[in-house]
Design an enzyme around this catalytic site. Structure first.
Site, short mmCIF file in Angstrom:
data_model
loop_
_atom_site.label_atom_id
_atom_site.label_comp_id
_atom_site.label_asym_id
_atom_site.label_seq_id
_atom_site.Cartn_x
_atom_site.Cartn_y
_atom_site.Cartn_z
N ASP A 105 -17.52 -23.96 -25.53
CA ASP A 105 -16.29 -24.18 -26.30
C ASP A 105 -15.45 -22.13 -26.54
OD1 ASP A 105 -17.57 -23.39 -28.18
OD2 ASP A 105 -17.23 -24.44 -28.88
N TYR A 328 -21.76 -33.46 -26.08
CA TYR A 328 -21.71 -32.18 -26.90
C TYR A 328 -20.48 -33.10 -28.01
CZ TYR A 328 -20.05 -27.83 -28.21
OH TYR A 328 -19.01 -26.43 -29.09
N ARG A 330 -18.99 -31.06 -30.61
CA ARG A 330 -17.62 -30.23 -30.89
C ARG A 330 -16.48 -30.52 -30.17
NH1 ARG A 330 -19.48 -26.37 -35.55
NH2 ARG A 330 -21.63 -26.46 -35.74
#
Length: 655
Positions: A105, A328, A330
Site C-alpha cells: 500500500d 494481506y 489492509r
C-alpha cells in the site's frame, strides 16, 4: 548480495523462509546460504522532524510563528528503533541489489523508500531497486511473489502520494493544533486541542449527528393498507400510493402528514371492488457478494459480532502474520487478479478441510466458476482479503480469530456458487380511483445464498457488493400472492389506517461510523465535490480508519454508550470553535481524491501542496482572530499529554 528490506520482522522471516538454507541469524537480519540477506523496518524507522529541528524558537508555542512551513523537509530516526536503522545502513552499503518489500500500500511503499533515500542510495543502485509485493505469508505464495518482482520505479507515484500525505498532515495538524491550543488557553482550557484533517471532520460528523438527535421533533405520518380478497377467498394486502394531488399534505420524504386525508382514503375503499391494473413478473438474479476489503469486513463484523474497527484490524493482522490464514488485511480492494483463479482449487480444499461446517447442507463449491470478483482492472498493489492455502485449525484460534476467518472464507466460497435466482411479481391495484401496490418474491435457486442460511441475515451478507442487482431486498411489502391476472376484479374487505411516528436519526455505531468514512460523499455539502468523489470516495484509508476512531476516544473527544458513539463536551466544544471547513469532510475528501490522483500520475506533488499552503494561511489567520469561546468552562477529559507531539498519528501498526 541481494538485500530484502521488509516492513516488519514477520514479513522478513517469511521471505527468509523460502531462501536457501542454512540461515545465519544476525541482530536485525537473516543471511541465507547463498549470501543474500533479509532485514526489516519496524514500522516507520523515520519520522517528520519536530518544529524545533528547523528553529529553536519553535520550542515555544506562539501564534506569531504560525504557520510553520519547512523550506527543506527533515526526517529524524525514531529513538526506539535507531539501532535497526544502523543495521540497515551497514547492509545497504554491502548490497549490490536492494528489494523494497514494504506492505502493498502507499504507506508500505514510502516506509521502505524513505529509508533507502535517507541512507544515501543513489544513481544506478537506486534505479535498480526492485519491488516485492507480498499479500500472503505462506511459503508457496512468497515464492510466487519472488518470481514476479517489478521495478521499484513503477511505484514512485505511490510513494510520492504517501509523502504528500505525510507532509500535508504534518503541516495541517501541527499548525492547527498549536493555533487552537494557544487560543484555548486564553479562555481557560488547559488541554491540548488536537486538530487533524481526518480526525476532526470525523468528530464533526458525530457532533452534528448528536445535534440532529437532540433537536429532533417527532411527527405523525399515515399509511393506508387495503385488505384484498379474490373470488377464491385468497387474501393479500396492498399499500396506498398517494397521487400528485396529495403533495401539499406530504413531507419531503413522501409521507402523508394529514390524518384526515388518510382517513378519507380508508372510508372510500371499505367494501369497494378493486381491479388488478398491472402485473409485472420478472426473473431476477443476484450475483455473489464480492470478497472483503478491510472496511467492508469491519462494517460487517461490527453488525454481526459487535467488534470495533480496531478489534477487526488487530484480529486480521494476527490471522495474516501469526497464523498465515488470510491474505494481506489492509486492503481497499474487493477484487482479485485473474491469474489467482488458478489457485482456487487449493484454497477451496484448505477451507473445506479447516472449516467444513461452512458448507454443511450446501452443494459443493465449483472451482471452475469465475465470479465478477476476478477483474485485473480493479487490482493493483493489493487485492481483496481471502483465505490462503493453509488449512485452519479452528480450535487453536481465539474466538474472534475463528469468527473472522470463517467470515472471510464464506465470502470467498460464495464466488464458486451460481447466482441467486428468484421470480419477482409487482402488482398494481386500483380501488375507487386510488393506486395500491404490492410485491411478491419466489425463490427459484438459492445459489450462493445457501451459504448464508445460518448467518444473521442474508441481506447483510450481500451489503456493499457492487455486483448485486438493484432489487428491493428490504421492501416491507414483499409477500406471498395468490394467482392474479390483469383486469381481475377483487374485493377490498376493508381499509386499514396505520399511524406511525418519524424516527430520529440513530447515534453512530462502529459499523455506521466506518460506513460514513467509506461513503463520505453522502456527508459532503458541495455538489461539485460530490461529483469528484464519485470514484475515489473515502475519509482516511483502510490502514488508518480504525486508528483514527480509536484516537478520538483516547483524546477524550468521543465516548461509547453501549453500541452508540457520542461526542463529549470537549469534542463538541472543539467543533463549535473551529471554522466549518475544518469540521466537514469536504476538504479531506478532496485531499484523498488528490492523493489518489498523485498515485495514478494524474496530478503533480506541487499541484497538491501549493493550494494547501494558501488554505493553511487563511485558517491560521482565522484562528488568530477569534477565541474558542465554546470551550470556556469545559474541563479536559483526555489524559494529560505533553504539548510536544499532539498532532502526530500512527500510520502503521508495529509487528
Amino acid at each position: 548480495m541481494i538485500l530484502y528490506i521488509a516492513e516488519k520482522p514477520s514479513l522478513g522471516r517469511a521471505i527468509a523462509d523460502v531462501l536457501p538454507k542454512p540461515h545465519k541469524k544476525g541482530d536485525g537480519f537473516i543471511t541465507a546460504a547463498n549470501g543474500d540477506c533479509v532485514s526489516w523496518c519496524i514500522g516507520h524507522l523515520l519520522e517528520q522532524a519536530e518544529p524545533d529541528a528547523y528553529d529553536d524558537a519553535f520550542k515555544s508555542w506562539k501564534l506569531e510563528h504560525l504557520p510553520i512551513v519547512p523550506q527543506t523537509w527533515k526526517l529524524m530516526p525514531k529513538t526506539k528503533t535507531r539501532s535497526q536503522l544502523t543495521v540497515l545502513r551497514k547492509l545497504v552499503k554491502q548490497a549490490s541489489v536492494i528489494i523494497n518489500a514494504g506492505d502493498p500500500d502507499r504507506e508500505g511503499q514510502l516506509l521502505v523508500d524513505e529509508v533507502i533515500a535517507y541512507l544515501g542510495v543513489k544513481g544506478d543502485k537506486l534505479n535498480q531497486v526492485q519491488r516485492l509485493l507480498i499479500s500472503d505469508l505462506n511459503p508457496q505464495a512468497v515464492k510466487r511473489a519472488l518470481g514476479q518482482l517489478r521495478s521499484n520505479r513503477e511505484f514512485i507515484p505511490l510513494s510520492t502520494s504517501a509523502l504528500a500525505r505525510s507532509r500535508a498532515d504534518w503541516l495541517y495538524g501541527m499548525n492547527m493544533t498549536r493555533a487552537y491550543t494557544i487560543q484555548g488557553r486564553k479562555v481557560g482550557y488547559q488541554g491540548v486541542l488536537s486538530v487533524g484533517r481526518v480526525q476532526t471532520p470525523l468528530l464533526g460528523l458525530v457532533v452534528r449527528r448528536d445535534d440532529e438527535i437532540a433537536d429532533f421533533k417527532p411527527k405523525s405520518f399515515y399509511e393506508v393498507l387495503a385488505h384484498l380478497v379474490t373470488d377464491q377467498q385468497q387474501t393479500f394486502t396492498a399499500k396506498w400510493q398517494p397521487s400528485e394531488a396529495c403533495q401539499p399534505y406530504m413531507d419531503e420524504d413522501g409521507r402523508v402528514l394529514a390524518k384526515g386525508l388518510a382517513e378519507n382514503v380508508v372510508a372510500r375503499i371499505n367494501g369497494k371492488p378493486a381491479q388488478v391494473t398491472k402485473i409485472e413478473a420478472k426473473d431476477k438474479r443476484q450475483n455473489p457478494p464480492l470478497p472483503y476489503s478491510l472496511s467492508a469486513l469491519q462494517i460487517d463484523a461490527a453488525k454481526r459480532f459487535g467488534l470495533s474497527a480496531k478489534e477487526v484490524l488487530d484480529t486480521c493482522q494476527s490471522l495474516y502474520e501469526r497464523h498465515k490464514l488470510i491474505t494481506y488485511p489492509r486492503s481497499d480492494s474487493r477484487y482479485l487478479p485473474k491469474e489467482q483463479h488458478a489457485l482456487a482449487p487449493k484454497v477451496l480444499d484448505a477451507v473445506l478441510k479447516g472449516a467444513a461446517a461452512l458448507v454443511d447442507g450446501c452443494e459443493a463449491p465449483n472451482a471452475k466458476l469465475k465470479s465478477k470478483a476476478w477483474d485485473d482492472s480493479k487490482v493493483d498493489a493489493h487485492h481483496a482479503i481471502i483465505p490462503t492455502e493453509k488449512v485452519a485449525n479452528l480450535s487453536s484460534l481465539s474466538s474472534n480469530e475463528a469468527k473472522l476467518y470463517q467470515h472471510v472464507a464464506r465470502q470467498y466460497l460464495a464466488q464458486f456458487y451460481p447466482a441467486y435466482m428468484y421470480a419477482e411479481t409487482a402488482v398494481e391495484v386500483t380501488i375507487a380511483g386510488g393506486l395500491f401496490t404490492t410485491k411478491a418474491r419466489q425463490d427459484k435457486s438459492l445459489g450462493w445464498k445457501q451459504l448464508y442460511k445460518r448467518a444473521t441475515t442474508v441481506n447483510q451478507a450481500s451489503s456493499d457488493s457492487s455486483s448485486t442487482s438493484s432489487d428491493d431486498d428490504n421492501d416491507d411489502t414483499v409477500q406471498s400472492l395468490p394467482p392474479l391476472v390483469k383486469g381481475q376484479i377483487l374485493q377490498c374487505e376493508r381499509g386499514e389506517l396505520l399511524e406511525k411516528m418519524t424516527q430520529a436519526p440513530k447515534h453512530f455505531t462502529d459499523a455506521t461510523l466506518l460506513g460514513a468514512m467509506t461513503g463520505i460523499s453522502r456527508y459532503v455539502t458541495n455538489s461539485d465535490i460530490k461529483k469528484i468523489l464519485k470514484e475515489t470516495d473515502g475519509l482516511g484509508t483502510e490502514a488508518t480508519r480504525a486508528g483514527i476512531i480509536e484516537l478520538l476516544f483516547k483524546r477524550g473527544y468521543l465516548v461509547r454508550q453501549g453500541k452508540s458513539i457520542l461526542a463529549t463536551p470537549v469534542g463538541v466544544g472543539l467543533i463549535r470553535s473551529l471554522p466549518e471547513s475544518a469540521t466537514t469532510p469536504d476538504m479531506t475528501a478532496l485531499w484523498e481524491n488528490s492523493l489518489d490522483a498523485i498515485s495514478q500520475k494524474r496530478l503533480k506533488y506541487d499541484a497538491f501542496m501549493q493550494p494547501l499552503l494558501s488554505q493553511l494561511d487563511n485558517l491560521i489567520t482565522q484562528a488568530s482572530s477569534q477565541l474558542p469561546s465554546a470551550l470556556q468552562g469545559v474541563a479536559s477529559s483526555a489524559p494529560k499529554r505533553s504539548f510536544k507531539k499532539p498532532y502526530k498519528k500512527k500510520t502503521k501498526a508495529k509487528s
